[in-house]
Scaffold this motif. Structure first.
Motif, PDB file in Angstrom:
ATOM      1  N   SER A  61      25.402  63.010  64.306  1.00  0.00           N
ATOM      2  CA  SER A  61      26.765  62.529  64.044  1.00  0.00           C
ATOM      3  C   SER A  61      27.300  61.733  65.220  1.00  0.00           C
ATOM      4  N   LEU A  83      36.452  55.733  66.983  1.00  0.00           N
ATOM      5  CA  LEU A  83      35.851  56.583  67.994  1.00  0.00           C
ATOM      6  C   LEU A  83      36.536  56.427  69.351  1.00  0.00           C
ATOM      7  N   SER A 122      28.087  58.445  62.576  1.00  0.00           N
ATOM      8  CA  SER A 122      28.231  58.716  61.146  1.00  0.00           C
ATOM      9  C   SER A 122      27.988  60.187  60.906  1.00  0.00           C
ATOM     10  N   ALA A 123      28.478  60.701  59.786  1.00  0.00           N
ATOM     11  CA  ALA A 123      28.284  62.116  59.472  1.00  0.00           C
ATOM     12  C   ALA A 123      28.537  62.337  57.988  1.00  0.00           C
ATOM     13  N   LEU A 166      32.862  68.239  58.153  1.00  0.00           N
ATOM     14  CA  LEU A 166      31.527  67.658  58.188  1.00  0.00           C
ATOM     15  C   LEU A 166      30.466  68.725  57.988  1.00  0.00           C
ATOM     16  N   ASP A 182      34.292  54.098  55.732  1.00  0.00           N
ATOM     17  CA  ASP A 182      35.147  54.309  56.894  1.00  0.00           C
ATOM     18  C   ASP A 182      36.409  54.973  56.368  1.00  0.00           C
ATOM     19  N   ASP A 212      35.209  61.404  69.029  1.00  0.00           N
ATOM     20  CA  ASP A 212      33.936  61.732  68.393  1.00  0.00           C
ATOM     21  C   ASP A 212      34.158  61.947  66.905  1.00  0.00           C
ATOM     22  N   MET A 213      33.052  62.115  66.175  1.00  0.00           N
ATOM     23  CA  MET A 213      33.134  62.235  64.718  1.00  0.00           C
ATOM     24  C   MET A 213      33.841  63.523  64.297  1.00  0.00           C
ATOM     25  N   ASP A 214      33.621  64.618  65.019  1.00  0.00           N
ATOM     26  CA  ASP A 214      34.263  65.876  64.654  1.00  0.00           C
ATOM     27  C   ASP A 214      35.779  65.772  64.735  1.00  0.00           C
ATOM     28  N   GLY A 253      32.037  56.134  61.757  1.00  0.00           N
ATOM     29  CA  GLY A 253      32.966  56.001  62.861  1.00  0.00           C
ATOM     30  C   GLY A 253      32.867  54.612  63.471  1.00  0.00           C
TER      31      GLY A 253
END
Length: 474
Positions: free
Chosen positions: A460, A437, A463-464, A454, A408, A442-444, A432
């Motif tokens: 994703s 989140l 996770s990514a 990423l 994390d 979001d992950m991006d 995430g």
């Protein structure tokens, strides 16, 4: 007609049941992990698969009502119990609970919370004519073959499934999926785990003619009951080419429309030596007893707030999703570490999926590190100290480096620790949490805010993977 079954799943395969399956409600688990080839394939086949599941239940119950088989087993969630029992009674059958299992809803919404632990369980009901003897689903070791025949298995398949149970197997498709030549693998056989029919018993081989006959009888009964369109879908599926595999206990079937996966037998099963004990032993089926809340919370995991989750249910659900998203990476890896592992829950889930993987954990909090060691046992090292100290110790334990590192990024600390992690691990997977989140969306966005990049084109959701060249902090 079949809408009452929207929250139910047929057991796979029919009884006699496995004593300790890796995934008790396997049809539900496999269905939840389906990924479609694209938006068009999803639009066509998602509603068809849902409908086929409902129709398969209706056909199976009609077979019970006509006494073609003595009973069947349906799984449902807590909220579906009342509807299931009422519907079963309405067609003149009886439903008895025989077991419960903790289900991990990895696809649940991030904001979801569960106030009552009993709602997290899946419940298995034996369905049959009154009076119903619940013990018929689990037979003594010496009676497995005859029990299978009573439940509609051809004799050849009954013997094969009985032998598989005696050798400790839990997935009847394992031996078929492990074959190197999959050219002759029928789609109905490979996808039987979804509980859609027409294959409802454990087939003895990929070219079993008796299984094909049973499948045709299933489809014919479906048409007799008015499900002509749905049976045409099953016949379409029968013509599909499938790519199937079984690696390290993870079974995967890919078609042109979708891919599904489930936990299967972990290796090739060998016959026991003469005189060895057979499994499963006869057990008397008992009514479902709801587990204590404290027991369920202990299994779900502790320290969820510190880890960034709203509840222990959310933590286990999200970590299950991480394992699913990173299935391909875990399959290629031989070593992995969870940096800031808390009580070790993610490492435990990874170990269940890939038991031969060499795993490590690091945790700065002394109490959490102790909980992780109790959960994981002495064979899985959990390193204490700060992130930098733990990574230095890890590099000494594994001088050749680590294949995968799960972390994390918000918990890791300063950028220096992330640089050190990149020096130890060949691939870094960022996680995430609910907290991150909810904050970033979001992950991006999470990665961009922290100055990370990423890998494009990867799953994703929670996770990514960091880019090897651009994933270092700016």
């Amino acid at each position: 007609m079949t809408s009452a079954w929207l929250t139910c799943w047929l057991t796979w395969p029919r009884p006699p049941l496995v004593a300790a399956p890796r995934e008790p409600a396997i049809a539900k688990a496999a269905a939840q992990r389906i990924s479609f080839g694209g938006p068009q394939a999803r639009a066509i086949w998602q509603p068809r698969l849902d409908r086929l599941r409902d129709v398969a239940i209706a056909i199976e119950l009609e077979m019970v009502r006509r006494k073609h088989i003595p009973a069947t087993v349906l799984w449902t969630g807590y909220d579906g119990i009342e509807a299931l029992t009422e519907r079963v009674r309405s067609i003149g059958l009886e439903a008895k609970p025989i077991k419960a299992s903790l289900g991990y809803a990895a696809d649940g919404p991030l904001e979801a919370t569960i106030d009552e632990p009993k709602r997290l369980l899946d419940y298995a009901f034996l369905i049959g004519a009154t009076p119903l003897d619940a013990s018929i689903a689990e037979s003594a070791a010496h009676d497995l073959e005859q029990a299978a025949i009573r439940f509609g298995y051809p004799a050849c398949c009954a013997k094969s499934w009985a032998d598989h149970l005696r050798y400790g197997g839990n997935d009847p498709l394992a031996s078929l999926l492990a074959r190197e030549d999959m050219a002759a693998m029928p789609a109905h056989f490979a996808l039987a785990v979804l509980g859609l029919g027409p294959v409802r018993h454990a087939p003895c081989s990929a070219d079993c003619s008796a299984t094909c006959d049973r499948s045709r009888a299933f489809i014919d009964l479906g048409r007799e009951l008015g499900f002509a369109e749905e049976m045409s879908w099953l016949e379409e599926i029968a013509g599909w080419t499938v790519d199937a595999s079984l690696v390290n206990g993870i079974a995967e079937v890919t078609t042109a429309a979708f891919r599904c996966t489930w936990l299967s037998d972990e290796g090739v099963l060998q016959p026991r030596r003469a005189g060895a004990a057979l499994r499963p032993e006869k057990r008397k089926a008992s009514a479902v007893e709801l587990a204590d809340s404290a027991d369920i919370f202990a299994e779900l995991g502790t320290g969820f707030e510190a880890a960034g989750f709203g509840s222990p249910f959310a933590m286990r659900s999200r970590f299950s999703a991480v394992v699913w998203e990173q299935t391909a990476a875990l399959r290629r890896a031989t070593t992995a570490v969870h940096v800031g592992c808390g009580d070790g829950l993610l490492l435990e889930l990874i170990a269940q999926t890939k038991p031969k993987l060499k795993l490590y954990g690091t945790e700065e909090d002394t109490a959490a590190a102790g909980a992780a060691r109790r959960r994981l046992g002495a064979s899985l090292p959990v390193l204490g100290g700060t992130s930098m100290e733990a990574l230095a110790a890890l590099s000494r334990l594994s001088p050749e480096g680590i294949d995968l590192a799960f972390v994390d990024p918000e918990q890791l600390g300063d950028r220096e620790a992330l640089v050190a992690l990149h020096a130890v691990a060949r691939s870094v997977i960022v996680i995430g949490t609910d907290r991150s989140l909810r904050h970033f969306g979001d992950m991006d966005t999470l990665a961009a805010t922290l100055g990370l990049a990423l890998l494009p084109g990867r799953a994703s959701r929670v996770s990514a993977a960091l880019s090897a060249t651009r994933g270092r902090p700016h």
